[in-house]
Design an enzyme around this catalytic site. Structure first.
Site, PDB file in Angstrom:
ATOM      1  N   GLY A 239     -11.697 -34.757  10.860  1.00 58.00           N
ATOM      2  CA  GLY A 239     -11.698 -33.330  11.156  1.00 58.00           C
ATOM      3  C   GLY A 239     -12.764 -32.816  12.093  1.00 58.00           C
ATOM      4  N   GLU A 275     -12.513 -40.592   8.230  1.00 54.18           N
ATOM      5  CA  GLU A 275     -11.233 -40.802   8.931  1.00 54.18           C
ATOM      6  C   GLU A 275     -11.163 -39.986  10.216  1.00 54.18           C
ATOM      7  OE1 GLU A 275      -8.480 -39.324   6.051  1.00 54.18           O
ATOM      8  OE2 GLU A 275      -8.665 -41.047   4.725  1.00 54.18           O
ATOM      9  N   PRO A 276     -12.056 -40.193  11.167  1.00 58.16           N
ATOM     10  CA  PRO A 276     -11.982 -39.407  12.400  1.00 58.16           C
ATOM     11  C   PRO A 276     -10.835 -39.887  13.284  1.00 58.16           C
ATOM     12  CG  PRO A 276     -13.742 -41.018  12.566  1.00 58.16           C
ATOM     13  CD  PRO A 276     -13.161 -41.177  11.197  1.00 58.16           C
ATOM     14  N   TYR A 318       0.116 -24.974  19.535  1.00 61.53           N
ATOM     15  CA  TYR A 318      -1.060 -24.373  18.886  1.00 61.53           C
ATOM     16  C   TYR A 318      -1.800 -23.409  19.810  1.00 61.53           C
ATOM     17  CZ  TYR A 318      -0.556 -28.929  16.466  1.00 61.53           C
ATOM     18  OH  TYR A 318      -0.089 -30.046  15.823  1.00 61.53           O
ATOM     19  N   CYS A 346      13.045 -25.963  30.292  1.00 61.38           N
ATOM     20  CA  CYS A 346      13.699 -24.647  30.316  1.00 61.38           C
ATOM     21  C   CYS A 346      13.295 -23.773  29.136  1.00 61.38           C
ATOM     22  CB  CYS A 346      15.198 -24.847  30.336  1.00 61.38           C
ATOM     23  SG  CYS A 346      15.657 -25.911  31.686  1.00 61.38           S
ATOM     24  N   GLU A 347      12.025 -23.508  29.001  1.00 66.06           N
ATOM     25  CA  GLU A 347      11.519 -22.596  27.978  1.00 66.06           C
ATOM     26  C   GLU A 347      10.259 -21.944  28.526  1.00 66.06           C
ATOM     27  OE1 GLU A 347      10.776 -23.716  23.985  1.00 66.06           O
ATOM     28  OE2 GLU A 347      12.338 -25.235  23.985  1.00 66.06           O
ATOM     29  N   TYR A 375      -3.512 -36.739  19.850  1.00 65.37           N
ATOM     30  CA  TYR A 375      -2.383 -35.830  19.604  1.00 65.37           C
ATOM     31  C   TYR A 375      -1.678 -35.451  20.910  1.00 65.37           C
ATOM     32  CZ  TYR A 375      -4.933 -35.713  15.238  1.00 65.37           C
ATOM     33  OH  TYR A 375      -5.600 -36.095  14.097  1.00 65.37           O
TER      34      TYR A 375
HETATM   35  N1  LLP Z   1      -7.323 -37.726   7.701  1.00 62.48           N
HETATM   36  C1  LLP Z   1      -6.244 -37.007   7.314  1.00 62.48           C
HETATM   37  C2  LLP Z   1      -5.765 -37.137   5.944  1.00 62.48           C
HETATM   38  C3  LLP Z   1      -5.609 -36.156   8.230  1.00 62.48           C
HETATM   39  O1  LLP Z   1      -4.552 -35.437   7.842  1.00 62.48           O
HETATM   40  C4  LLP Z   1      -6.084 -36.050   9.568  1.00 62.48           C
HETATM   41  C5  LLP Z   1      -5.449 -35.186  10.541  1.00 62.48           C
HETATM   42  C6  LLP Z   1      -7.203 -36.840   9.913  1.00 62.48           C
HETATM   43  C7  LLP Z   1      -7.794 -37.657   8.960  1.00 62.48           C
HETATM   44  C8  LLP Z   1      -7.786 -36.832  11.286  1.00 62.48           C
HETATM   45  O2  LLP Z   1      -8.300 -35.601  11.654  1.00 62.48           O
HETATM   46  P1  LLP Z   1      -9.092 -35.460  13.043  1.00 62.48           P
HETATM   47  O3  LLP Z   1     -10.393 -36.230  12.929  1.00 62.48           O
HETATM   48  O4  LLP Z   1      -8.242 -36.023  14.119  1.00 62.48           O
HETATM   49  O5  LLP Z   1      -9.295 -34.022  13.178  1.00 62.48           O
HETATM   50  N2  LLP Z   1      -1.676 -32.345  15.843  1.00 62.48           N
HETATM   51  C9  LLP Z   1      -2.830 -31.526  15.594  1.00 62.48           C
HETATM   52  C10 LLP Z   1      -3.827 -32.186  14.660  1.00 62.48           C
HETATM   53  C11 LLP Z   1      -3.255 -32.559  13.315  1.00 62.48           C
HETATM   54  C12 LLP Z   1      -4.237 -33.241  12.405  1.00 62.48           C
HETATM   55  C13 LLP Z   1      -3.593 -33.724  11.173  1.00 62.48           C
HETATM   56  N3  LLP Z   1      -4.420 -34.474  10.283  1.00 62.48           N
HETATM   57  C14 LLP Z   1      -3.468 -31.166  16.943  1.00 62.48           C
HETATM   58  O6  LLP Z   1      -2.955 -31.565  17.980  1.00 62.48           O
HETATM   59  O7  LLP Z   1      -4.471 -30.463  16.976  1.00 62.48           O
END
Ligand code: LLP
Length: 421
Positions: A239, A275-276, A318, A346-347, A375
């Site tokens: 996160g 979990e980055p 987003y 086309c949007e 992502y």
């Molecule tokens: N662990 C779990 C359980 C998660 O659900 C996620 C992300 C992560 C780790 C990794 O989070 P990060 O470090 O990448 O922030 N598609 C969206 C982001 C969705 C994230 C979902 N879960 C975007 O493009 O911003």
């Protein structure tokens, strides 16, 4: 920091000129820097130094096999959320005991797959899932290591679509119910609780919500230990946010995030997992596109690119900001002009940016979207029957296509017209 810099006015990925790659691969394409991926992994690894830890890369951010292998070779674990991601991790050579299985709705098939080929732990998200895993593990005659993802009811203060830690979100088990759930795990066959899991959201730009959540996890650790459970591992999720708009965003450093972890859970003697995803892959990648047309509209100029919302959906999904830069740097003193930067889909939602200042560009010129390594490719679709765009990895002075562009024949061959039609 990344390795996408201008050299003599031309944007490079490490030592390779981007126009050189575009000539070989064609546009649009994703482009990743191996040095940046390695650096970002190391930054996290160092942030937790001195603590027993494992950085489990959240593969959902970018699950190309080459990216997974590069990180796995550095010692990374993987956080997977589907049987497909699990298979990718195994195919890239990640040992099962470094794979953590997250996700709200793991199916019995996915559980069986992971229990058969090896798993570090399942992060359970509900009681029905817990009972299903108990059954599957018992049938296989094995014991599944588990944590429970607790929902700490903490506001991550991020975009509503990617906040996960409030009680109204679908994720985890309310922290207030944790004791009864761990008691049931202890009574069920085929399950062994090894720790606690939490993940409150993505693209967090403030450490306070992390601190609040980790403090709750630390308190719960003491309570569960007093109840007789062996809590040896804490999975603190991912996160940590990245600067998408470089001119005015300064998210916290991984070292400060590591300090929050040390301060909140360091005294518990647990192995810490994080979990980055975004912070490892996001700024390690660009999306490179060409200008198809410059169209003068009513009071505005539209820069129409050959990339579209199906290739990079974050702006339309987003309202996300991505810095967009010309690959050939403008001469000093050239006036920037506002452009609406759009794709050919086309949007109206197929708009990457509005009134974005760029030097004058013309047909065929290349532009690069920054912060597109996470992502990006993984969320692409073939909407408008546009082929998925290739992915390229640069390492020093060489590059390789790590996913090629499918041919139209391949795309069409996936469909079948029934003989009765
Ligand atoms: N662990 C779990 C359980 C998660 O659900 C996620 C992300 C992560 C780790 C990794 O989070 P990060 O470090 O990448 O922030 N598609 C969206 C982001 C969705 C994230 C979902 N879960 C975007 O493009 O911003």
């Amino acid at each position: 920091m990344d390795h996408f810099l201008y050299k003599d006015g031309v944007l490079h990925a490490e030592d390779v000129s981007i126009p050189d790659i575009a000539r070989v691969v064609g546009t649009p394409f994703y482009l990743y820097s191996a040095a940046t991926l390695r650096r970002h992994f190391e930054v996290f690894d160092q942030a937790l130094s001195g603590m027993d830890h494992l950085v489990c890369y959240a593969m959902k951010a970018n699950s190309n096999l080459a990216v997974i292998k590069l990180l796995s070779d550095m010692g990374a674990g993987m956080d997977v959320v589907s049987g497909g991601e699990y298979r990718r991790a195994i195919a890239a050579g990640v040992p099962g005991d470094r794979i953590v299985f997250s996700g709200v709705g793991k199916t019995r098939e996915e559980m069986r797959l992971a229990l058969t080929h090896g798993i570090r732990q399942f992060n359970l998200e509900s009681e029905p899932e817990m009972r299903a895993l108990s059954q599957v593990a018992s049938e296989l005659g094995v014991e599944a290591p588990v944590t429970v993802r607790v929902n700490p009811d903490v506001d991550a203060k991020t975009h509503a679509k990617i906040a996960t830690g409030k009680s109204e979100n679908k994720f985890g088990i309310p922290i207030a119910r944790a004791r009864e759930v761990y008691a049931e795990i202890a009574a069920l066959p085929g399950l062994r609780a090894v720790g606690i899991d939490v993940h409150i959201g993505s693209q967090l730009t403030d450490l306070a919500p992390f601190r609040a959540a980790f403090e709750k996890v630390a308190a719960l650790t003491e309570v569960l230990r007093a109840d007789g459970h062996e809590i040896i591992r804490l999975d603190l999720g991912g996160g940590l946010g990245i600067p998408y708009e470089r001119s005015n965003e300064v998210p916290p450093l991984p070292s400060d995030y590591g300090q929050v972890i040390r301060e909140t859970v360091g005294h518990l003697g647990c192995e810490v997992e994080i979990e980055p995803g975004r912070l490892i892959a996001g700024n390690a990648g660009l999306m490179v596109a060409s200008v198809i047309y410059l169209k003068h509209g009513e009071g505005r100029d539209f820069l129409i690119l050959d990339a579209a919302m199906n290739d990079l959906v974050r702006p339309s999904m987003y309202d996300a900001h991505h810095d967009i830069v010309p690959v050939i740097e403008a001469d000093v003193g050239v006036d920037q002009v506002p452009h609406d930067i759009v794709g050919p889909v086309c949007e109206t939602g197929d708009t990457f940016a509005k009134a974005r200042n760029l030097p004058p560009l013309k047909d065929g010129d290349l532009v690069a979207f920054r912060s597109a390594g996470a992502y990006g490719a993984v969320m692409a679709s073939e909407y408008n029957s546009r082929p998925l765009i290739p992915e390229v990895l640069v390492d020093g002075d060489h590059f390789a296509v790590i996913r090629r562009r499918p041919t139209f024949d391949e795309m069409l061959a996936r469909d079948e017209i029934p003989e009765w039609l």
